[in-house]
Design an enzyme around this catalytic site. Structure first.
Site, short mmCIF file in Angstrom:
data_model
loop_
_atom_site.label_atom_id
_atom_site.label_comp_id
_atom_site.label_asym_id
_atom_site.label_seq_id
_atom_site.Cartn_x
_atom_site.Cartn_y
_atom_site.Cartn_z
CG ASN A 102 4.15 -7.83 -6.66
OD1 ASN A 102 3.73 -6.21 -6.16
ND2 ASN A 102 2.90 -8.65 -7.08
CD1 TRP A 103 8.96 -4.88 -3.00
CD2 TRP A 103 9.17 -2.45 -3.22
NE1 TRP A 103 10.53 -4.60 -2.96
CE2 TRP A 103 10.44 -3.54 -3.09
CE3 TRP A 103 9.61 -1.12 -3.08
CZ2 TRP A 103 11.33 -2.77 -3.33
CZ3 TRP A 103 10.66 -0.32 -3.17
CH2 TRP A 103 11.72 -0.87 -2.81
CE LYS A 104 1.98 -9.45 -3.33
NZ LYS A 104 0.94 -10.46 -2.59
CD GLU A 135 -2.07 -9.93 -3.99
OE1 GLU A 135 -1.63 -8.46 -4.42
OE2 GLU A 135 -2.13 -10.72 -3.60
CG HIS A 146 -0.94 -10.10 -8.77
ND1 HIS A 146 -1.40 -10.12 -7.59
CD2 HIS A 146 0.32 -10.55 -9.09
CE1 HIS A 146 -0.54 -10.77 -6.55
NE2 HIS A 146 0.42 -11.33 -7.48
CB SER A 194 4.58 -17.96 0.27
OG SER A 194 3.75 -17.93 1.13
CD GLU A 214 2.68 -14.54 -8.24
OE1 GLU A 214 3.75 -14.69 -7.99
OE2 GLU A 214 1.89 -13.03 -8.28
N GLY A 258 6.68 -11.99 -3.47
CA GLY A 258 5.46 -10.65 -2.85
C GLY A 258 6.77 -9.78 -1.36
N GLY A 259 6.10 -10.95 -0.41
CA GLY A 259 6.27 -10.80 1.31
C GLY A 259 7.44 -11.08 1.07
N GLY A 307 0.76 -15.37 -0.07
CA GLY A 307 0.95 -14.06 0.99
C GLY A 307 -0.07 -15.49 2.18
#
Ligand code: PGA
Length: 256
Positions: A9-11, A97, A95, A213, A167, A234-235, A173
């Protein structure tokens, strides 16, 4: 066979050039990965160019969001048909966010999930509790509420095409990760809810990913926890080597 999935998930990261560079490099590194489904979820602008690079590989492309209407006056939104036309086979919905930064309620997420399934997109449905909910012992209540809203009235056939990502919001993050036991408990709860509504076979084969994470240093410990079928990252997914090494760790543990 049980699916193992590692999704990126590159956001809101990576231009078209950065995305296509990543996809090109990935094609050179994934040749020996066989048992793991890899999915890249770049921003909308990179979907089609990334798909063009990956279309003849086993790597799937997914979107990070979608609107439930087919077309019309919905400035800034994107439809299922548009995503399909860009090569998408998956879409992340619910998600945290979207839920907490953009205040998407359960009902809106549910409409999107139903429309994605009708359109033949596989939804990657995210559920998870906030830190204050965990501290107040409400984790199970939150997961149950999000589960019930997601699967209300859903046929068995549609449920079989869903992917869930647990999640915990406090782990996204932040560098904090759920312990393997915390993740295993949440995954077991989701499987029990599925078994109650559908049957045990469906519950046991539904891919349930962990996200929050995940990095090469903790992937081994997490993937060996019971009921974890892969990751939504993500990151760490922004860096090819990290993404590939997490996928390799998942592959090594396939027959756990
Ligand atoms: P993270 O994000 O790996 O950066 O914590 C995971 C996600 O939001 O899906």
């Amino acid at each position: 066979m049980k699916e193992a999935i590692v999704a990126a998930n590159w956001k809101m990261n990576k231009t078209v050039a950065e995305s296509t560079d990543f996809a090109q490099n990935l094609t050179k590194k994934i040749l020996k990965l066989t048992g793991v489904e890899l999915i890249l979820c770049p921003p909308f602008t990179s979907l089609f160019p990334v798909w063009e690079i990956l279309k003849n590989t086993a790597v799937g492309v997914g979107a990070q969001n979608m609107f439930f209407e087919e077309s019309g006056a919905f400035t800034g939104e994107i439809s299922a048909a548009m995503l399909l036309s860009a090569g998408c086979r998956y879409v992340i919905l619910g998600h945290s966010e979207r839920r907490h930064v953009f205040h998407e309620p359960d009902e809106l997420i549910k409409k999107k999930i139903d429309v994605a399934l009708q359109a033949n997109l596989r939804p990657i449905i995210c559920v998870g509790e906030k830190i204050e909910e965990r501290n107040a012992n409400q984790t199970a209540d939150v997961i149950r509420r999000q589960y019930e809203s997601t699967f209300a009235g859903m046929s068995m056939e549609d449920a079989r095409r869903c992917i869930i990502a647990y999640e915990p919001v406090w782990a996204i993050g932040t560098g904090l990760t759920a312990t393997p036991q915390q993740a295993a408990e949440a995954h077991a709860l989701i499987r029990d809810l599925l078994a109650d509504q559908y049957d045990r076979a469906l519950a046991d084969t539904m891919p349930i990913l962990y996200g929050g994470s995940v990095k090469p240093a903790n992937a081994q410990e997490l993937i060996t926890a019971k009921g974890i079928d892969g990751f939504l990252i993500g990151g760490a997914s922004l860096v090819e080597d990290k993404f590939v090494s997490i996928a390799e760790i998942v592959e090594k543990n396939l027959e756990k």
